[in-house]
Design an enzyme around this catalytic site. Sequence first.
Site, mmCIF file in Angstrom:
data_model
loop_
_atom_site.group_PDB
_atom_site.id
_atom_site.type_symbol
_atom_site.label_atom_id
_atom_site.label_comp_id
_atom_site.label_asym_id
_atom_site.label_seq_id
_atom_site.Cartn_x
_atom_site.Cartn_y
_atom_site.Cartn_z
ATOM 1 N N PHE A 35 0.844 -1.197 0.000
ATOM 2 C CA PHE A 35 0.000 0.000 0.000
ATOM 3 C C PHE A 35 0.884 1.254 0.000
ATOM 4 C CE2 PHE A 35 -2.532 3.119 2.682
ATOM 5 C CZ PHE A 35 -3.160 3.675 1.586
ATOM 6 N N GLY A 37 4.440 0.708 0.759
ATOM 7 C CA GLY A 37 5.798 0.196 0.575
ATOM 8 C C GLY A 37 6.153 0.167 -0.903
ATOM 9 N N ARG A 105 0.733 -19.483 18.025
ATOM 10 C CA ARG A 105 0.822 -20.847 17.477
ATOM 11 C C ARG A 105 2.264 -21.323 17.418
ATOM 12 N NH1 ARG A 105 2.096 -22.249 12.661
ATOM 13 N NH2 ARG A 105 1.704 -20.191 11.794
ATOM 14 N N TYR A 144 -5.992 5.844 13.236
ATOM 15 C CA TYR A 144 -4.607 5.451 13.486
ATOM 16 C C TYR A 144 -4.326 5.395 14.994
ATOM 17 C CZ TYR A 144 0.539 5.628 13.077
ATOM 18 O OH TYR A 144 1.891 5.370 13.162
ATOM 19 N N LYS A 148 -3.881 1.979 17.035
ATOM 20 C CA LYS A 148 -2.599 1.627 17.659
ATOM 21 C C LYS A 148 -2.764 1.414 19.161
ATOM 22 C CE LYS A 148 0.533 1.811 14.264
ATOM 23 N NZ LYS A 148 1.526 0.764 13.973
#
Length: 318
Positions: A35, A37, A105, A144, A148
């Site tokens: 997006f 990067g 996991r 945002y 966060k």
Amino acid sequence: MKRILVTGGAGFIGSHLCKKLLEEGNYVICLDNFFTGSMDNIADLLSNKNFELITHDIINEYYIDVEQVYNLACPASPPHYQYNAIKTIKTSILGVTNMLGLAKRCKARILQASTSEVYGDPKVHPQTEDYWGNVNPIGVRSCYDEGKRCAETLMMDYHRQNNVDIRIVRIFNTYGPHMAENDGRVVSNFIIQALKNEDITIYGDGSQTRSFCYVSDLVEAMVRMMNSSNNFIGPVNLGNPSERTILDFAKLIIKLTNSNSKIIYKPLPSDDPVQRKPDITLAKKELNWEPLVDIENGLLSTIKYFENRLSLKSVEKV
Ligand code: NAD
Ligand code: UDP
């Protein structure tokens, strides 16, 4: 050699982190949805046999076996995270839940790239980790900031409830090469405007403050935090406490670029924090870390980076 997953690895900070982890002899899996990067950021890593690139969105589950996860996937600049606010909050909530499930996991340690935005428009200055912040839950920055904050909550609850091995770092304004040209944050905006001799756009009257940290200092601290052998899980502030006004910052960029740019003033975006400076006492004590790169040297290498990017663009046009 550790197997390490870096989400958001093709972004600004993520690409520097991937490079450092490879240099330290690890096997690095970079996961990114591109997006914000770019392939350019990781171009020099692609030929490394210990580097693997996965195009994936962390909103969707992902299964892989690793020993460490650095979770950086999330747009960070206000124009980018506000572009699709719902997607941004999903990245911090669904995405972080998926990465915590993965860590649980395979019993991996997971480090969350949190932010100084959890303090909102702070009423405590400089900001210490025990300050709970002053965040507008319904404003344009909330997707945002609140995302966060909730990501930190998820980290702590997976830790308390499922014994997941976590680390939380609160990153303050960081800059350096690999910031996107269209990023919209103040460092890249001012440098590009100055290099093109265009007007420098100050939002508000420029009296708001920020404290800028060079990316190599930040990445060093993130790796120290991930590998700290004590039971220190954070949150810990990571940033450079050298604070300045945005007006002084604009003047410094004009000086360092020898630019003819003029300063112009534009409206201040809503909920723009008035002052920001990290208290890094905790990072100094627990990680034996403090920033080493001063603002002039850090800016000169960033300016050089953008000069190259702009001259490449003009060659492409010819
Ligand atoms: P960036 O936008 O350059 O990098 C973010 C990367 O995440 C990009 O490569 C993007 O494509 C990727 N990404 C975004 N959403 C994704 C998703 N849903 N799935 C997979 N990949 C996704 O930003 P940055 O400055 O490198 O920031 C990296 C992290 O550090 C972010 O989490 C940001 O919140 C945090 N942070 C950065 C700063 C700063 O000053 N740079 C300050 C505080 C916190
Ligand atoms: N800013 C500015 N001109 C710009 C971009 C940003 O004056 O072209 C201001 C912005 O309003 C804020 C500060 O610079 O007060 C830092 O903005 P940035 O978007 O880099 O990060 P923030 O710390 O606000 O998330």
